[in-house]
Design a protein around this motif. Structure first.
Motif, mmCIF file in Angstrom:
data_model
loop_
_atom_site.group_PDB
_atom_site.id
_atom_site.type_symbol
_atom_site.label_atom_id
_atom_site.label_comp_id
_atom_site.label_asym_id
_atom_site.label_seq_id
_atom_site.Cartn_x
_atom_site.Cartn_y
_atom_site.Cartn_z
ATOM 1 N N UNK A 12 0.830 -1.197 0.000
ATOM 2 C CA UNK A 12 0.000 0.000 0.000
ATOM 3 C C UNK A 12 0.867 1.250 0.000
ATOM 4 N N UNK A 13 0.419 2.244 -0.760
ATOM 5 C CA UNK A 13 0.985 3.586 -0.742
ATOM 6 C C UNK A 13 -0.154 4.523 -0.355
ATOM 7 N N UNK A 14 0.052 5.337 0.679
ATOM 8 C CA UNK A 14 -1.000 6.248 1.132
ATOM 9 C C UNK A 14 -0.434 7.644 1.318
ATOM 10 N N UNK A 15 -1.225 8.649 0.964
ATOM 11 C CA UNK A 15 -0.805 10.042 1.078
ATOM 12 C C UNK A 15 -1.986 10.890 1.523
ATOM 13 N N UNK A 16 -1.702 11.997 2.207
ATOM 14 C CA UNK A 16 -2.750 12.925 2.613
ATOM 15 C C UNK A 16 -2.145 14.294 2.861
ATOM 16 N N UNK A 17 -2.982 15.323 2.732
ATOM 17 C CA UNK A 17 -2.525 16.695 2.958
ATOM 18 C C UNK A 17 -3.682 17.525 3.490
ATOM 19 N N UNK A 18 -3.370 18.448 4.407
ATOM 20 C CA UNK A 18 -4.353 19.377 4.941
ATOM 21 C C UNK A 18 -3.823 20.787 4.785
ATOM 22 N N UNK A 19 -4.700 21.693 4.381
ATOM 23 C CA UNK A 19 -4.321 23.089 4.160
ATOM 24 C C UNK A 19 -5.340 24.010 4.815
ATOM 25 N N UNK A 20 -4.950 25.276 4.976
ATOM 26 C CA UNK A 20 -5.825 26.254 5.604
ATOM 27 C C UNK A 20 -5.728 27.585 4.880
ATOM 28 N N UNK A 21 -6.839 28.282 4.818
ATOM 29 C CA UNK A 21 -6.882 29.638 4.264
ATOM 30 C C UNK A 21 -7.848 30.445 5.120
ATOM 31 N N UNK A 22 -7.316 31.372 5.911
ATOM 32 C CA UNK A 22 -8.162 32.075 6.860
ATOM 33 C C UNK A 22 -8.686 31.104 7.895
ATOM 34 N N UNK A 23 -10.007 30.989 8.008
ATOM 35 C CA UNK A 23 -10.633 30.053 8.931
ATOM 36 C C UNK A 23 -11.081 28.770 8.242
ATOM 37 N N UNK A 24 -10.787 28.639 6.954
ATOM 38 C CA UNK A 24 -11.260 27.484 6.182
ATOM 39 C C UNK A 24 -10.141 26.477 5.976
ATOM 40 N N UNK A 25 -10.470 25.213 6.113
ATOM 41 C CA UNK A 25 -9.499 24.147 5.914
ATOM 42 C C UNK A 25 -9.912 23.254 4.756
ATOM 43 N N UNK A 26 -8.948 22.515 4.230
ATOM 44 C CA UNK A 26 -9.211 21.546 3.180
ATOM 45 C C UNK A 26 -8.366 20.309 3.391
ATOM 46 N N UNK A 27 -8.935 19.153 3.099
ATOM 47 C CA UNK A 27 -8.230 17.887 3.308
ATOM 48 C C UNK A 27 -8.477 16.973 2.124
#
Length: 429
Positions: free
Chosen positions: A162-177
């Motif tokens: 298995x190969x697994x990847x993830x990333x989380x980002x933020x802009x102001x008060x908003x996040x993305x995953x």
């Protein structure tokens, strides 16, 4: 593994039956803190679990040092002496199974350099939206081999990667995953993961409130899997059915979802992470249709629960690691049906939900926060929506599914498309 044969030689003198589950594997993982690698680690793991059955009493023990199998066997037998006797009709006998590994890439290189490259490519993807900042991320590469044997003569083995990847980002008060996982490096797209996480963070900024009411809603595969796994799937568990903890108990042959839905476990799907020819008890696996065209057709059973219910195992036993005992689960839970265009009319798109674990699996009632919701207009995502919740009864909502999106994706052990549901209760402002 000549020691396994010696284990059976000694164990069969002391108990009626026994089984051995042995795992060995290697892995590398790396974590991001903002844009820097905060931790990189590699490991070699081995483990052994022995289960004994004597006069209907089941004992078990595990160790991370298979060379200590004698002490592990003694502990399993001792535990069995204290167990409650139950209905038991024997471990499975051996059958001839295919030797092909269904989800294994022999060319996969498990080294820190690959993890570093995966992180770098995710960061490159996130750079497409400079207004968003990366907060965290991770990459992992792993491969392992399972050896399963029992006193009836079963000697099975399988390999997985298995190969697994993830990333989380933020802009102001908003996040993305965003995340991705597959059995091969060639099948994951780190740049897209990075770009999508940053897009969700930046695009969600400045969302506007919506009034409470009923709306047509599109659940992404991630949001749908979260609700499905916490509410509907437990109702398909034969143990819950037997104990009266399933809303679907006694409803075989009845309509339980919209007619366009079919739900099944497909353990032989090439390349899927849960694919296997045998389950965690050595029972041969097969496709198991839970719901066919909206009609409930089956529940999942392992050996112990099947014997209690007077049925046969459906090959649905899984383990949560080498130290975990067999329990009812699924291998690759697939949601399928006729596909359609679901973004062509106004709706609310929900990328993920928060709080699905608080839902009531007995009744199906839930109330969850929407994460990264958008208005759908003109075939795509339009204005972001701020702070709103979804509520209702998931069993009822499953009857209100009106369309399935064209593309499926893997979310853990689920393989499913986005779904469009009409008249969902949204709690806004």
């Amino acid at each position: 593994m000549a020691w396994i044969e010696e284990l059976f030689k000694q164990g069969e003198k002391r108990v009626d039956e026994l089984e051995v589950y042995c795992f060995s594997g290697t892995s590398v993982s790396a974590d991001l803190k903002q844009r820097r690698v905060s931790l990189c680690s590699s490991s070699i793991e081995t483990g052994l679990c022995i289960r004994t059955i004597d006069k209907g009493k089941i004992g078990s023990s595990s160790t991370n040092d298979p060379q200590q199998w004698q002490a592990c066997l003694d502990a399993a037998i001792a535990g069995g002496h204290l167990a409650t006797q139950q209905e038991w009709r024997g471990l499975p006998d051996p059958v001839t199974l295919p030797v092909e590994d269904l989800a294994y890439d022999p060319s996969l290189v498990i080294e820190p350099a690959m993890a570093h490259d995966l992180l770098r490519e995710m960061l490159n993807g996130a750079a497409a939206h400079p207004e968003a900042s990366v907060t965290s991320g991770g990459a992992g590469i792993a491969a392992g081999e399972i050896t399963f044997a029992n006193s009836h003569g079963i000697r099975y083995a399988s390999r997985q990667s298995e190969v697994s990847i993830s990333l989380e980002a933020i802009s102001g008060q908003s996040t993305g995953y965003e995340f991705d996982h597959a059995f091969s490096r060639a099948l994951v797209n780190p740049e897209r993961v990075g770009e999508q996480a940053a897009f969700l963070a930046s695009r969600s900024a400045g969302g506007k409130d919506i009034p409470s009411g009923e709306y047509d809603v599109i659940l992404s595969p991630m949001a749908y899997a979260d609700l499905l796994g916490n509410i509907f799937v437990p109702a398909l568990n034969g143990r819950n059915v037997l104990q009266g903890r399933s809303k679907l108990a006694g409803r075989i042959g009845e309509s339980v979802t919209a007619p366009l839905l079919s739900l099944y476990d497909d353990p032989h799907r090439k390349g899927a992470g849960g694919s296997t020819w045998f389950d965690a008890e050595g029972t041969p696996t097969r496709r198991l249709d839970f719901v066919r065209d909206g009609i409930l057709t089956a529940f999942a059973y392992d050996l112990k629960t099947a014997y209690r219910a007077g049925k046969g195992s459906t090959g649905s036993a899984i383990r949560g690691g080498f130290a975990g005992l067999p329990a009812i689960g699924h291998h690759n839970f697939v949601v399928d049906g006729k596909r359609d265009e679901i973004f062509d009319e106004p709706a609310i798109y929900v990328h993920s939900v928060v709080g699905a674990h608080t839902a009531n699996p007995m009744s199906g009632d839930f109330s969850v926060e929407m994460s990264n919701p958008f208005w759908v207009k003109d075939g795509g995502l339009a204005e972001p929506i701020r702070g709103a919740m979804l509520s209702g009864n998931f069993f009822d909502l499953h009857r209100q599914v009106v369309a399935l999106g064209k593309e499926s994706r893997a979310v853990g052990s689920y393989i499913l498309p986005p779904v469009k549901i009409n008249k969902v209760r949204v709690i806004g402002k």
